[in-house]
Design an enzyme around this catalytic site. Sequence first.
Site, mmCIF file in Angstrom:
data_model
loop_
_atom_site.group_PDB
_atom_site.id
_atom_site.type_symbol
_atom_site.label_atom_id
_atom_site.label_comp_id
_atom_site.label_asym_id
_atom_site.label_seq_id
_atom_site.Cartn_x
_atom_site.Cartn_y
_atom_site.Cartn_z
ATOM 1 N N GLU A 70 0.779 -1.275 0.166
ATOM 2 C CA GLU A 70 -0.005 -0.031 -0.019
ATOM 3 C C GLU A 70 0.652 1.270 -0.067
ATOM 4 O O GLU A 70 0.505 2.287 0.913
ATOM 5 C CB GLU A 70 -1.039 -0.010 1.050
ATOM 6 C CG GLU A 70 -2.127 -1.199 1.355
ATOM 7 C CD GLU A 70 -2.911 -1.286 2.542
ATOM 8 O OE1 GLU A 70 -3.971 -1.289 2.252
ATOM 9 O OE2 GLU A 70 -2.328 -1.219 3.479
HETATM 10 C C1 ACM Z 1 -1.998 -5.431 3.934
HETATM 11 O O1 ACM Z 1 -3.269 -5.854 4.072
HETATM 12 N N1 ACM Z 1 -1.949 -4.121 3.611
HETATM 13 C C2 ACM Z 1 -0.810 -6.081 3.765
#
Ligand code: ACM
Length: 510
Positions: A323
């Site tokens: 992310e």
């Molecule tokens: C994640 O769930 N951002 C690895």
Amino acid sequence: MRITRLAAVLACALPLIVASAPAALAAPAAVGLGSVIPAPIEVHPHGSAFKITKTTVIEAPRSAFDVADRLAEALRQTTGYRLRVVSHAPGHAKVISLRTGARLGPEAYRLSVRRDGISLQARDNAGLFAGVQTLRQLVPLRGPFTVAGGDIADKPRFGYRGAMLDIARHFHTPAEIKRYIDEISQFKVNYLHLHLSDDQGWRIQIDSWPRLTTVGGAAGTGVDGVGGGFLTKADYRDLVRYAASRYVTIVPEIDMPGHVNAAQVAYPELTCDGVAPRPRTDIDVGYSSLCIGKEITYRFVEDVIRELAALTPGPYLHIGGDEAHATTEADYIAFQQRVLPLVAKYGKKAYGWNEITQAPAAHNAVAQYWGLSRENASLAAAVAQGTKVIMSPANLAYVDQKYDPSTRLGLSWAGFIEVQKAYDWDPGTHVAGVPESAVLGLEAPLWSETLRSIDDIEFMAFPRIAALAELGWSPSRDWESFRTRLGAYGPRWTARGVDFYPSPQIDWAR
Ligand code: ACM
């Protein structure tokens, strides 16, 4: 369970019989040899059962006393007997014998139960520990403590069977982490990945950057400002030792180049403009990034990796990588091309969320797949170049996701995950272009945005960890069989005070 039901029926129909012989009707049968979670590979019930009494002796080579002591402790909790652990039992003794040196693979074991004794054999202590977890489940919760006769031959499907605990969004204490290790290791889970840093908090002491914890781990950090705390290096070493004595390897994770707001609050020089961001206690993601073009970023990253590697006897060091929406793709790749080799420089195998596969340097790393799709071109291409994979598809293996819309804890962005959904998938075929030969195993992540107490952790983790552990250990799966074994397991959690979710999909024994 059947006997309990029968007793209940008779209690209604024939109160006089029950009144005159309640003890006989209530006596639990030996647990069926095949009723273990994860399911053993081969189970051959035969012959006479073995009865554990207060004079039973545990015999083991001195080098396996640690495992034998764990067995003695578990049997003390169930039976109340304090069984002796010795290296040579007297000839007349009824013995539970633990032996190493068997020609078996890693973590494999053989368990034989006869009228005159129990024999457990493995190559080394890790296999004995796995066998001890099986034996624990075969001992009835109430006396007589009779173990059904027969043989079990068992070995794991995957070498990596993991759980992850997020101690960044809410800090969880060493005592809570130890309790979690105690519980997961009973299902032969052998890795615990600790998510040690995120936007809301930094939870591991780093000597060369002390404000990471004095600021990033202070009271008031964490989601809603109620998750403060951090692990000192002494705490962490103690946890590593504790886990190792339960055959669990700790995998540390520092998440970067995103998920770094707490580090930047502590050290504003880690931002591009040098201005400290505001501390964050909400649950948004994807807004923070290390400054890819600044050299101080790499001094910071190398210091953290060096100190973390020095605390880590296990093979893996997890560098996050998920992310990173505030980092351009070119910057992300440039960052990973510098950072992935740093992990190797300090003697560890680089491990990261599957986004790291965008960088060519990930070809000798381990990628943790958390996507919702059964296709991921970047992952498949990396696998063709040698990347190994841990499976954690968020819609199946994320044990922080709600069971159903009424679950009071957890999130639901990846969907609802009831027990059957967590159980009914195959990590060896789940993603196109990722054959079983590239899969090291699977992991059940538990993110802590909504979780504060150990009860919260247990409610989300159990029973789903049991389902995922079976996918990691056992080569075939059978929902009806699992469902029955899980229902029978429930009273064991109850007896230990584990606050598991009583899924309506399961007929829970009482
Ligand atoms: C994640 O769930 N951002 C690895």
